[in-house]
Write an enzyme that holds these catalytic residues in place. Structure first.
Site, PDB file in Angstrom:
ATOM      1  N   PHE A   1      -9.093 -10.398 -34.821  1.00 16.40           N
ATOM      2  CA  PHE A   1      -9.323  -9.298 -33.871  1.00 16.40           C
ATOM      3  C   PHE A   1      -8.523  -9.568 -32.599  1.00 16.40           C
ATOM      4  O   PHE A   1      -8.605 -10.649 -32.028  1.00 16.40           O
ATOM      5  CB  PHE A   1     -10.815  -9.157 -33.563  1.00 16.40           C
ATOM      6  CG  PHE A   1     -11.610  -8.704 -34.756  1.00 16.40           C
ATOM      7  CD1 PHE A   1     -11.630  -7.352 -35.123  1.00 16.40           C
ATOM      8  CD2 PHE A   1     -12.300  -9.612 -35.537  1.00 16.40           C
ATOM      9  CE1 PHE A   1     -12.337  -6.926 -36.241  1.00 16.40           C
ATOM     10  CE2 PHE A   1     -13.022  -9.200 -36.655  1.00 16.40           C
ATOM     11  CZ  PHE A   1     -13.035  -7.854 -37.005  1.00 16.40           C
TER      12      PHE A   1
ATOM     13  N   ASN B   1     -17.614 -23.218 -28.917  1.00 19.76           N
ATOM     14  CA  ASN B   1     -17.645 -22.680 -30.284  1.00 19.76           C
ATOM     15  C   ASN B   1     -17.839 -23.815 -31.279  1.00 19.76           C
ATOM     16  O   ASN B   1     -16.968 -24.666 -31.428  1.00 19.76           O
ATOM     17  CB  ASN B   1     -16.347 -21.924 -30.579  1.00 19.76           C
ATOM     18  CG  ASN B   1     -16.328 -20.601 -29.854  1.00 19.76           C
ATOM     19  OD1 ASN B   1     -16.205 -20.566 -28.639  1.00 19.76           O
ATOM     20  ND2 ASN B   1     -16.495 -19.521 -30.585  1.00 19.76           N
TER      21      ASN B   1
ATOM     22  N   GLY C   1     -30.968 -19.082 -42.096  1.00 19.54           N
ATOM     23  CA  GLY C   1     -31.042 -20.486 -42.522  1.00 19.54           C
ATOM     24  C   GLY C   1     -31.347 -20.611 -44.003  1.00 19.54           C
ATOM     25  O   GLY C   1     -31.715 -19.633 -44.664  1.00 19.54           O
TER      26      GLY C   1
ATOM     27  N   VAL D   1     -15.625 -18.114 -36.864  1.00 23.10           N
ATOM     28  CA  VAL D   1     -14.231 -17.882 -37.248  1.00 23.10           C
ATOM     29  C   VAL D   1     -13.694 -18.996 -38.161  1.00 23.10           C
ATOM     30  O   VAL D   1     -12.944 -18.718 -39.097  1.00 23.10           O
ATOM     31  CB  VAL D   1     -13.359 -17.686 -35.976  1.00 23.10           C
ATOM     32  CG1 VAL D   1     -13.349 -18.907 -35.080  1.00 23.10           C
ATOM     33  CG2 VAL D   1     -11.954 -17.290 -36.317  1.00 23.10           C
TER      34      VAL D   1
ATOM     35  N   TYR E   1     -26.212 -10.639 -26.079  1.00 25.15           N
ATOM     36  CA  TYR E   1     -26.502 -12.004 -26.557  1.00 25.15           C
ATOM     37  C   TYR E   1     -26.384 -12.989 -25.383  1.00 25.15           C
ATOM     38  O   TYR E   1     -27.264 -13.829 -25.173  1.00 25.15           O
ATOM     39  CB  TYR E   1     -25.518 -12.359 -27.678  1.00 25.15           C
ATOM     40  CG  TYR E   1     -25.528 -13.820 -28.067  1.00 25.15           C
ATOM     41  CD1 TYR E   1     -26.512 -14.339 -28.901  1.00 25.15           C
ATOM     42  CD2 TYR E   1     -24.542 -14.696 -27.586  1.00 25.15           C
ATOM     43  CE1 TYR E   1     -26.518 -15.687 -29.258  1.00 25.15           C
ATOM     44  CE2 TYR E   1     -24.539 -16.038 -27.937  1.00 25.15           C
ATOM     45  CZ  TYR E   1     -25.518 -16.521 -28.767  1.00 25.15           C
ATOM     46  OH  TYR E   1     -25.523 -17.853 -29.115  1.00 25.15           O
TER      47      TYR E   1
HETATM   48  N1  NAD Z   1     -22.546 -21.636 -33.684  1.00 29.22           N
HETATM   49  C1  NAD Z   1     -22.085 -21.610 -32.438  1.00 29.22           C
HETATM   50  O1  NAD Z   1     -20.877 -21.658 -32.204  1.00 29.22           O
HETATM   51  C2  NAD Z   1     -23.033 -21.543 -31.260  1.00 29.22           C
HETATM   52  C3  NAD Z   1     -22.503 -21.517 -29.968  1.00 29.22           C
HETATM   53  C4  NAD Z   1     -23.365 -21.452 -28.881  1.00 29.22           C
HETATM   54  C5  NAD Z   1     -24.727 -21.450 -29.075  1.00 29.22           C
HETATM   55  N2  NAD Z   1     -25.237 -21.457 -30.324  1.00 29.22           N
HETATM   56  C6  NAD Z   1     -26.697 -21.454 -30.490  1.00 29.22           C
HETATM   57  O2  NAD Z   1     -27.088 -22.502 -31.361  1.00 29.22           O
HETATM   58  C7  NAD Z   1     -28.269 -22.118 -32.075  1.00 29.22           C
HETATM   59  C8  NAD Z   1     -28.071 -22.312 -33.573  1.00 29.22           C
HETATM   60  O3  NAD Z   1     -27.035 -21.428 -34.005  1.00 29.22           O
HETATM   61  P1  NAD Z   1     -26.324 -21.545 -35.425  1.00 29.22           P
HETATM   62  O4  NAD Z   1     -24.891 -21.285 -35.222  1.00 29.22           O
HETATM   63  O5  NAD Z   1     -26.768 -22.778 -36.126  1.00 29.22           O
HETATM   64  O6  NAD Z   1     -26.903 -20.255 -36.159  1.00 29.22           O
HETATM   65  P2  NAD Z   1     -27.764 -20.099 -37.506  1.00 29.22           P
HETATM   66  O7  NAD Z   1     -27.949 -18.625 -37.728  1.00 29.22           O
HETATM   67  O8  NAD Z   1     -27.182 -20.896 -38.611  1.00 29.22           O
HETATM   68  O9  NAD Z   1     -29.147 -20.758 -37.098  1.00 29.22           O
HETATM   69  C9  NAD Z   1     -30.209 -20.052 -36.525  1.00 29.22           C
HETATM   70  C10 NAD Z   1     -31.473 -20.428 -37.298  1.00 29.22           C
HETATM   71  O10 NAD Z   1     -32.598 -19.823 -36.676  1.00 29.22           O
HETATM   72  C11 NAD Z   1     -33.374 -19.137 -37.668  1.00 29.22           C
HETATM   73  N3  NAD Z   1     -33.989 -18.012 -36.967  1.00 29.22           N
HETATM   74  C12 NAD Z   1     -33.349 -16.933 -36.437  1.00 29.22           C
HETATM   75  N4  NAD Z   1     -34.248 -16.128 -35.830  1.00 29.22           N
HETATM   76  C13 NAD Z   1     -35.469 -16.724 -35.979  1.00 29.22           C
HETATM   77  C14 NAD Z   1     -36.768 -16.370 -35.575  1.00 29.22           C
HETATM   78  N5  NAD Z   1     -37.002 -15.239 -34.893  1.00 29.22           N
HETATM   79  N6  NAD Z   1     -37.795 -17.206 -35.900  1.00 29.22           N
HETATM   80  C15 NAD Z   1     -37.571 -18.349 -36.609  1.00 29.22           C
HETATM   81  N7  NAD Z   1     -36.338 -18.722 -37.016  1.00 29.22           N
HETATM   82  C16 NAD Z   1     -35.307 -17.925 -36.706  1.00 29.22           C
HETATM   83  C17 NAD Z   1     -32.394 -18.741 -38.761  1.00 29.22           C
HETATM   84  O11 NAD Z   1     -33.005 -18.560 -40.020  1.00 29.22           O
HETATM   85  C18 NAD Z   1     -31.443 -19.932 -38.740  1.00 29.22           C
HETATM   86  O12 NAD Z   1     -31.917 -20.959 -39.594  1.00 29.22           O
HETATM   87  C19 NAD Z   1     -28.563 -20.681 -31.666  1.00 29.22           C
HETATM   88  O13 NAD Z   1     -29.528 -20.690 -30.644  1.00 29.22           O
HETATM   89  C20 NAD Z   1     -27.229 -20.189 -31.127  1.00 29.22           C
HETATM   90  O14 NAD Z   1     -27.406 -19.143 -30.193  1.00 29.22           O
HETATM   91  C21 NAD Z   1     -24.431 -21.500 -31.436  1.00 29.22           C
END
Ligand code: NAD
Length: 304
Positions: free
Chosen positions: A200, A169, A36, A183, A140
């Site tokens: 891929f 997604n 983040g 992607v 995951y």
């Molecule tokens: N992007 C997608 O397509 C998608 C799809 C399904 C689920 N998700 C879920 O949505 C959520 C957000 O994902 P995103 O795509 O915004 O990813 P992202 O990496 O941008 O956001 C994750 C955030 O959590 C923080 N973080 C990670 N580990 C941490 C920890 N141990 N302690 C404190 N902060 C921590 C990171 O710094 C980041 O700001 C996640 O739980 C992810 O699994 C995302």
């Protein structure tokens, strides 16, 4: 109402923070800034730069006494989870349990969790319902599934109300190239520079792309609706990676060919979510389709 948002400095989390703040609630962010960025959060909102597995998390709860917790912080890289399942489980499973313990101790009224379509694993080319069997193909996906079980059992044992959102997604502004929906961000980053992105597999694999602002809205609605329910959050639409790349190439007005590499472990062939339950119970519908969402996303990348 005070809403503590873990992962609020991340891609999806920062949009949730914006919407919660615009609605008149008070957002407080917990994020270790591993992926983040501080600049994604409005300076008027409090950010605790702390890991969700840290013993000091309790002090944040003691000080802030949040009414609602929206939990997005996670290790989000599927390939990394296969390389290092211990670290993935530690952040995603133990981190979630640690947070649930804090919620119980400090009387949080609602826990909203970001889960994923990765819990379903490989299905035929159909729209997947929430009742479909869960057969994750990656660590995951297992970590999200296990967290869901902990959340449901915490509810049974300690009456902590929850809503679980299983995203398709997600794409949109502020996305990093890692993570599940990365992607779109990779394709924009590469094509705008005139470089070839890698696809891929044969590119025939299909995904259900949902715009980040619609995902933020699903989180906001979950504050008051959908008690103790699980919802798919997607568009119930099917776009192949080749189709996506052609759309992005056309929008970017760049004629760069993609490079094809062998498919990766843990990658699902087809994924599309049925969203009737979210529409009926949560009162949620996506308002962006892929075309309108990609136009806003392109404007963001062009402004960078
Ligand atoms: N992007 C997608 O397509 C998608 C799809 C399904 C689920 N998700 C879920 O949505 C959520 C957000 O994902 P995103 O795509 O915004 O990813 P992202 O990496 O941008 O956001 C994750 C955030 O959590 C923080 N973080 C990670 N580990 C941490 C920890 N141990 N302690 C404190 N902060 C921590 C990171 O710094 C980041 O700001 C996640 O739980 C992810 O699994 C995302």
């Amino acid at each position: 109402m005070k809403v503590l948002i873990t992962g609020g400095a991340g891609f999806i989390g920062s949009h949730v923070v914006d919407l919660v703040g615009q609605t008149g609630y008070e957002p407080v962010v917990v994020d270790n800034l591993s992926t983040g960025k501080r600049e994604f959060i409005h300076p008027s909102y409090r950010l605790y730069e702390i890991d969700i597995t840290s013993p000091f998390l309790k002090d944040v709860f003691k000080k802030e006494k949040p009414d609602v917790v929206i939990h997005l912080a996670a290790q989000v890289d599927v390939a990394f989870s296969i390389k290092d399942p211990v670290s993935d489980a530690s952040q995603n499973i133990l981190g979630t349990i640690h947070l649930l313990n804090c919620c119980q101790e400090f009387n949080v009224k609602k826990f909203i969790f970001s889960s994923s379509c990765a819990v379903y694993g490989e299905k035929d080319d159909v729209s997947i319902m929430e009742t479909s069997p869960l057969q994750p193909l990656s660590y995951y996906g297992i970590s999200k599934y296990t967290s869901e079980l902990y959340i449901q059992t915490f509810n049974k044992l300690h009456q902590l109300p929850f809503t679980i959102l299983r995203y398709a997604n997600v794409y949109g502004p502020r996305q990093t190239p890692k993570g599940e929906g990365g992607v779109v961000s990779i394709f924009f980053n590469k094509t705008l520079k005139g470089e070839s992105p890698i696809i891929f597999g044969d590119g025939g694999q299909t995904r259900d792309f949902v715009y980040v602002k619609d995902v933020a809205l699903a989180n906001l609605l979950s504050i008051h609706n959908g008690k103790n329910e699980i919802f798919n959050i997607g568009c119930n639409s099917k776009t192949s990676i080749n189709e996506l790349y052609n759309k992005i190439k056309n929008l970017s007005s760049k004629d760069v060919s993609a490079i094809y590499m062998p498919a990766r472990d843990g990658d699902i062939r087809h994924s599309r979510l049925d969203i009737n339950k979210a529409s009926t119970i949560l009162g949620w519908q996506p308002s962006f389709n892929l075309e309108t969402g990609l136009v806003e996303t392109l404007a963001y990348y062009q402004s960078k």
